[in-house]
Structures are given as C-alpha cells and as structure tokens.
Write a protein that holds these residues in place. Structure first.
Motif, PDB file in Angstrom:
ATOM      1  N   ARG A  52       1.344   0.246   1.696  1.00 34.86           N
ATOM      2  CA  ARG A  52       0.613  -0.054   0.463  1.00 34.86           C
ATOM      3  C   ARG A  52       0.056  -1.472   0.490  1.00 34.86           C
ATOM      4  O   ARG A  52      -1.041  -1.725   0.004  1.00 34.86           O
ATOM      5  CB  ARG A  52       1.526   0.125  -0.758  1.00 34.86           C
ATOM      6  CG  ARG A  52       1.997   1.543  -0.980  1.00 34.86           C
ATOM      7  CD  ARG A  52       0.922   2.452  -1.436  1.00 34.86           C
ATOM      8  NE  ARG A  52       0.430   2.016  -2.720  1.00 34.86           N
ATOM      9  CZ  ARG A  52      -0.622   2.525  -3.330  1.00 34.86           C
ATOM     10  NH1 ARG A  52      -1.277   3.500  -2.772  1.00 34.86           N
ATOM     11  NH2 ARG A  52      -1.005   2.072  -4.484  1.00 34.86           N
ATOM     12  N   GLY A  53       0.812  -2.404   1.059  1.00 31.72           N
ATOM     13  CA  GLY A  53       0.349  -3.780   1.160  1.00 31.72           C
ATOM     14  C   GLY A  53      -0.916  -3.899   1.987  1.00 31.72           C
ATOM     15  O   GLY A  53      -1.814  -4.684   1.673  1.00 31.72           O
ATOM     16  N   HIS A  54      -1.013  -3.108   3.044  1.00 33.00           N
ATOM     17  CA  HIS A  54      -2.232  -3.103   3.855  1.00 33.00           C
ATOM     18  C   HIS A  54      -3.427  -2.693   3.009  1.00 33.00           C
ATOM     19  O   HIS A  54      -4.498  -3.294   3.091  1.00 33.00           O
ATOM     20  CB  HIS A  54      -2.087  -2.149   5.043  1.00 33.00           C
ATOM     21  CG  HIS A  54      -3.401  -1.778   5.656  1.00 33.00           C
ATOM     22  ND1 HIS A  54      -4.096  -2.627   6.485  1.00 33.00           N
ATOM     23  CD2 HIS A  54      -4.184  -0.679   5.523  1.00 33.00           C
ATOM     24  CE1 HIS A  54      -5.226  -2.051   6.849  1.00 33.00           C
ATOM     25  NE2 HIS A  54      -5.305  -0.866   6.282  1.00 33.00           N
ATOM     26  N   GLN A  56      -3.774  -2.958  -0.164  1.00 31.36           N
ATOM     27  CA  GLN A  56      -4.113  -3.984  -1.154  1.00 31.36           C
ATOM     28  C   GLN A  56      -5.106  -4.972  -0.555  1.00 31.36           C
ATOM     29  O   GLN A  56      -6.056  -5.380  -1.210  1.00 31.36           O
ATOM     30  CB  GLN A  56      -2.861  -4.721  -1.625  1.00 31.36           C
ATOM     31  CG  GLN A  56      -2.047  -3.930  -2.606  1.00 31.36           C
ATOM     32  CD  GLN A  56      -0.842  -4.707  -3.077  1.00 31.36           C
ATOM     33  OE1 GLN A  56      -0.228  -5.451  -2.317  1.00 31.36           O
ATOM     34  NE2 GLN A  56      -0.486  -4.532  -4.327  1.00 31.36           N
TER      35      GLN A  56
END
Length: 122
Positions: A52-54, A56
């Motif tokens: 999920r961070g990617h 973002q």
C-alpha cells in the motif's frame, strides 16, 4: 545454498494480491491481481502495508506528474531529470498547502502572480 522461489536467487516469498477495484469515473468494479517476489521476512500484514505504501507514492507523486504535467507524453530529453525534480518540488509544495495539483495548476495558470506569492512569500 539459500532457498529461492522459481529460480530467483535469494528470494524466499512469492506474493499475490487479489482485489476488487471500484473505478471513480464509471463506478464499475473490476478485479486486479498483482504479483511480487521478495527475500524479506515479514508478516502478511507487513507485506500489505509495504504494498500500500508503494501505491501511496504512485498516487501522490507519479500520477500527478503524468496527469497534470503530461510527463509521460513529454518529448523533452535534455534536462528531463531537472524538470522531473522541479515538478516533484511543485507538487510537494502544493500538498504542503493542502492544494490539489490539478486544480492548482489550472488556477495558477490564470493567476500567475498568486503562484509567485506561494513560491516566494514575503
């Protein structure tokens, strides 16, 4: 010899994320599956957070660079890295002021003096 996944030296996990996506513009639902191979040792929750961070980063920076500035369609080769950094600084500056990049570019195109005030506060 360390374990590997499908011949990828040093890899220990093969991941698959399957999800349903609701498209904002049409409201239609589609299914997407992404795959990854990694040597990280993490819990499934940690892998999900990394994944999920990617996205973002993709949604906050790369997507606006392409949609607002047309970076993927740009034919500029000389100074392309400098333009990319300038666009990143501008997008991050707009985010710091809680401004939408697309709306801001349209607004500042019509009001360049206000953009100058944002960039060079007195």
């Amino acid at each position: 010899m360390p374990p590997s996944v499908s011949g990828f030296a040093g890899s220990t996990y093969a991941l698959r994320m399957h999800r349903q996506v609701i498209h904002k513009d049409s409201g239609q639902v589609s299914e997407e599956t992404d795959h990854a191979i990694t040597s990280l040792v993490r819990t499934p929750q940690d892998f999900y957070a990394l994944w999920r961070g990617h996205w973002q980063v993709e949604n906050r920076l790369h997507h606006p660079r392409d949609t607002v500035f047309g970076e993927d369609a740009s034919r500029s080769r000389k100074g392309a890295a400098g333009l990319m950094y300038f666009r990143d600084v501008l997008i991050n500056l707009l985010h710091l002021h809680n401004l939408s990049p697309l709306r801001s570019i349209r607004y500042f195109s019509a009001n360049p003096n206000e953009l100058y005030q944002l960039l060079c506060p007195s």
